[in-house]
Design an enzyme around this catalytic site. Sequence first.
Site, PDB file in Angstrom:
ATOM      1  N   GLU A 186      15.068 -44.085 -39.777  1.00  0.00           N
ATOM      2  CA  GLU A 186      13.721 -43.548 -39.767  1.00  0.00           C
ATOM      3  C   GLU A 186      13.494 -45.262 -39.313  1.00  0.00           C
ATOM      4  O   GLU A 186      14.031 -46.033 -38.659  1.00  0.00           O
ATOM      5  CB  GLU A 186      13.496 -44.262 -40.828  1.00  0.00           C
ATOM      6  CG  GLU A 186      13.345 -43.232 -41.662  1.00  0.00           C
ATOM      7  CD  GLU A 186      13.239 -43.507 -43.389  1.00  0.00           C
ATOM      8  OE1 GLU A 186      13.094 -44.256 -44.073  1.00  0.00           O
ATOM      9  OE2 GLU A 186      13.470 -42.113 -44.221  1.00  0.00           O
ATOM     10  N   ARG A 236       4.474 -30.651 -18.686  1.00  0.00           N
ATOM     11  CA  ARG A 236       4.587 -29.422 -18.472  1.00  0.00           C
ATOM     12  C   ARG A 236       4.186 -28.054 -19.413  1.00  0.00           C
ATOM     13  O   ARG A 236       4.246 -27.362 -19.158  1.00  0.00           O
ATOM     14  CB  ARG A 236       5.487 -29.626 -18.077  1.00  0.00           C
ATOM     15  CG  ARG A 236       5.377 -30.046 -16.263  1.00  0.00           C
ATOM     16  CD  ARG A 236       7.121 -29.852 -16.061  1.00  0.00           C
ATOM     17  NE  ARG A 236       8.365 -30.842 -16.479  1.00  0.00           N
ATOM     18  CZ  ARG A 236       9.248 -29.994 -16.235  1.00  0.00           C
ATOM     19  NH1 ARG A 236       9.881 -29.742 -15.007  1.00  0.00           N
ATOM     20  NH2 ARG A 236      10.394 -31.458 -16.945  1.00  0.00           N
ATOM     21  N   ASP A 250       5.329 -27.478  -4.573  1.00  0.00           N
ATOM     22  CA  ASP A 250       4.860 -26.370  -4.761  1.00  0.00           C
ATOM     23  C   ASP A 250       3.150 -26.140  -4.559  1.00  0.00           C
ATOM     24  O   ASP A 250       2.278 -27.008  -4.521  1.00  0.00           O
ATOM     25  CB  ASP A 250       4.950 -25.488  -6.015  1.00  0.00           C
ATOM     26  CG  ASP A 250       4.732 -26.657  -7.193  1.00  0.00           C
ATOM     27  OD1 ASP A 250       3.766 -27.266  -7.154  1.00  0.00           O
ATOM     28  OD2 ASP A 250       4.955 -26.314  -8.139  1.00  0.00           O
ATOM     29  N   LYS A 272       7.466 -22.346  -4.151  1.00  0.00           N
ATOM     30  CA  LYS A 272       8.205 -22.629  -4.939  1.00  0.00           C
ATOM     31  C   LYS A 272       8.856 -21.464  -6.396  1.00  0.00           C
ATOM     32  O   LYS A 272       7.570 -21.206  -7.288  1.00  0.00           O
ATOM     33  CB  LYS A 272       8.527 -24.119  -6.008  1.00  0.00           C
ATOM     34  CG  LYS A 272       9.693 -24.703  -7.332  1.00  0.00           C
ATOM     35  CD  LYS A 272       8.992 -26.105  -7.071  1.00  0.00           C
ATOM     36  CE  LYS A 272       9.156 -25.891  -9.095  1.00  0.00           C
ATOM     37  NZ  LYS A 272       8.233 -27.297  -9.511  1.00  0.00           N
ATOM     38  N   ARG A 289      10.238 -20.982 -10.157  1.00  0.00           N
ATOM     39  CA  ARG A 289      10.713 -21.699 -10.914  1.00  0.00           C
ATOM     40  C   ARG A 289      11.925 -20.166 -12.165  1.00  0.00           C
ATOM     41  O   ARG A 289      10.901 -19.595 -12.380  1.00  0.00           O
ATOM     42  CB  ARG A 289      10.325 -22.950 -12.027  1.00  0.00           C
ATOM     43  CG  ARG A 289      11.004 -22.956 -13.104  1.00  0.00           C
ATOM     44  CD  ARG A 289      10.259 -24.416 -13.983  1.00  0.00           C
ATOM     45  NE  ARG A 289       9.964 -25.187 -12.940  1.00  0.00           N
ATOM     46  CZ  ARG A 289      10.661 -26.184 -13.111  1.00  0.00           C
ATOM     47  NH1 ARG A 289      11.964 -26.433 -13.518  1.00  0.00           N
ATOM     48  NH2 ARG A 289      10.577 -27.346 -12.195  1.00  0.00           N
ATOM     49  N   ASP A 344       5.254 -35.592  -5.196  1.00  0.00           N
ATOM     50  CA  ASP A 344       5.869 -35.467  -6.748  1.00  0.00           C
ATOM     51  C   ASP A 344       5.295 -35.921  -7.310  1.00  0.00           C
ATOM     52  O   ASP A 344       5.443 -37.314  -6.844  1.00  0.00           O
ATOM     53  CB  ASP A 344       7.541 -34.202  -6.909  1.00  0.00           C
ATOM     54  CG  ASP A 344       7.418 -32.662  -7.617  1.00  0.00           C
ATOM     55  OD1 ASP A 344       6.293 -33.075  -8.020  1.00  0.00           O
ATOM     56  OD2 ASP A 344       7.840 -32.538  -7.538  1.00  0.00           O
ATOM     57  N   THR A 376      14.918 -33.081 -13.441  1.00  0.00           N
ATOM     58  CA  THR A 376      16.326 -32.744 -12.943  1.00  0.00           C
ATOM     59  C   THR A 376      16.668 -33.672 -11.531  1.00  0.00           C
ATOM     60  O   THR A 376      18.203 -32.881 -10.880  1.00  0.00           O
ATOM     61  CB  THR A 376      16.914 -31.351 -13.136  1.00  0.00           C
ATOM     62  OG1 THR A 376      15.916 -30.231 -11.714  1.00  0.00           O
ATOM     63  CG2 THR A 376      16.817 -30.775 -14.401  1.00  0.00           C
ATOM     64  N   GLY A 383      15.945 -31.336  -9.171  1.00  0.00           N
ATOM     65  CA  GLY A 383      16.220 -29.910  -8.844  1.00  0.00           C
ATOM     66  C   GLY A 383      14.902 -29.310  -7.588  1.00  0.00           C
ATOM     67  O   GLY A 383      15.286 -28.640  -6.786  1.00  0.00           O
ATOM     68  N   THR A 384      13.646 -29.536  -7.968  1.00  0.00           N
ATOM     69  CA  THR A 384      13.211 -29.651  -7.136  1.00  0.00           C
ATOM     70  C   THR A 384      12.292 -29.867  -5.393  1.00  0.00           C
ATOM     71  O   THR A 384      12.968 -28.755  -4.964  1.00  0.00           O
ATOM     72  CB  THR A 384      11.312 -29.858  -7.597  1.00  0.00           C
ATOM     73  OG1 THR A 384      10.893 -29.112  -8.961  1.00  0.00           O
ATOM     74  CG2 THR A 384      10.000 -29.362  -6.879  1.00  0.00           C
TER      75      THR A 384
HETATM   76  C1  R5P Z   1       6.549 -29.357 -11.708  1.00  0.00           C
HETATM   77  O1  R5P Z   1       5.229 -28.741 -11.361  1.00  0.00           O
HETATM   78  C2  R5P Z   1       6.411 -30.702 -11.142  1.00  0.00           C
HETATM   79  O2  R5P Z   1       5.246 -31.188 -10.603  1.00  0.00           O
HETATM   80  C3  R5P Z   1       7.561 -30.692 -10.711  1.00  0.00           C
HETATM   81  O3  R5P Z   1       7.854 -30.627  -9.925  1.00  0.00           O
HETATM   82  C4  R5P Z   1       9.017 -30.651 -11.396  1.00  0.00           C
HETATM   83  O4  R5P Z   1       8.435 -31.397 -12.644  1.00  0.00           O
HETATM   84  C5  R5P Z   1      10.156 -31.379 -11.129  1.00  0.00           C
HETATM   85  O5  R5P Z   1      10.726 -30.882 -11.864  1.00  0.00           O
HETATM   86  P1  R5P Z   1      12.665 -30.943 -11.483  1.00  0.00           P
HETATM   87  O6  R5P Z   1      12.899 -32.726 -10.408  1.00  0.00           O
HETATM   88  O7  R5P Z   1      13.366 -30.969 -12.567  1.00  0.00           O
HETATM   89  O8  R5P Z   1      12.807 -29.590 -10.488  1.00  0.00           O
END
Ligand code: R5P
Length: 316
Positions: free
Chosen positions: A42, A99, A172, A195, A197, A222, A227, A229-230
Amino acid sequence: MSIFDEIKVFSGNSHPELARDICQYLKIPLGKSEVFKFSNDETFVRIQENVREKDVFLVQPISAPVNDNLMELFIMIDAARRASAGRITVVIPYYAYGRTDKKDQPRVAITARLIADFITTAGADRVLTMNLHAGQIQGFFNIPLDELTSIPLLASQYKDKNMDDLVVVATDVGAAKRAHDLADLLGTPMAIIEKQRYGNEDVVEAVNLIGDVKDKCALIVDDEIGTGGTVVAASKILTKFGVNKIYCCAVHPVLSGNASNLLAESNISEIIVTDTLPVPANKMIPNLKVVSVSNMLGEAISRIHAGLSVGAMFGH
Ligand code: R5P
């Protein structure tokens, strides 16, 4: 002049360094408080100085561990309210769950809204935040909210670099407005990546690119790097379309999972992020640079306290 004679800034455990830097800008000491967990998991919060009728600012970006840091924030607000603070502003440079802002699948929650309700119910009077994932999250609050942008700060990092043939790239279609703002400040053209997903997995693919990037220097922008990944998928498609060099900037360094390794191994020359979230030493990599938003937040706090325009900081 504010009706509250004094500003008091307190920090949870999420990002005390940022809170200290904000206090340095404001030329005030960081407020004394204890925020810790008992052995039964807690959270306990005690504000260790008088805040009666004071203008209180609670600094707590929602970094990992996200749910623990949220709980700390709710309890800090409650502690400040029960200590008779004059006004409580929560300073949340990174708003997690951003998100999860709509019902885009059957029977899912709108968690970004739920958190807004918790913050308000706990007793916050105002919110100060930065680059929300989606602007409409502002409307999840029925209390005043100021959203700052660090796009001008990021732009200033590239102005003196004299990069020829620079093109700003949105990761994106949803990020096009942000990329447009950056391209506008830098006086460059822009391109947009399409993009894809897959489900709720952290798997993304850049499937197409709109715009002219051949033989140019690309600057991917961005709001957050999760992660990784984008931006890595973006860098791959940019290479396929013939760019010379790739840079990247983002506001929030979430850097979850294996992100740092992915970025270190990518063909992105340099990644610039801000300190809306802490970047632990084990996530720092040679091609990552962190610029501070502490002065911007400090200036906004001093304006909120004095009843001055916050928009004026951005020429509005
Ligand atoms: C997505 O809509 C956001 O703008 C970012 O592109 C996203 O949150 C990036 O996440 P990740 O690095 O996991 O791909």
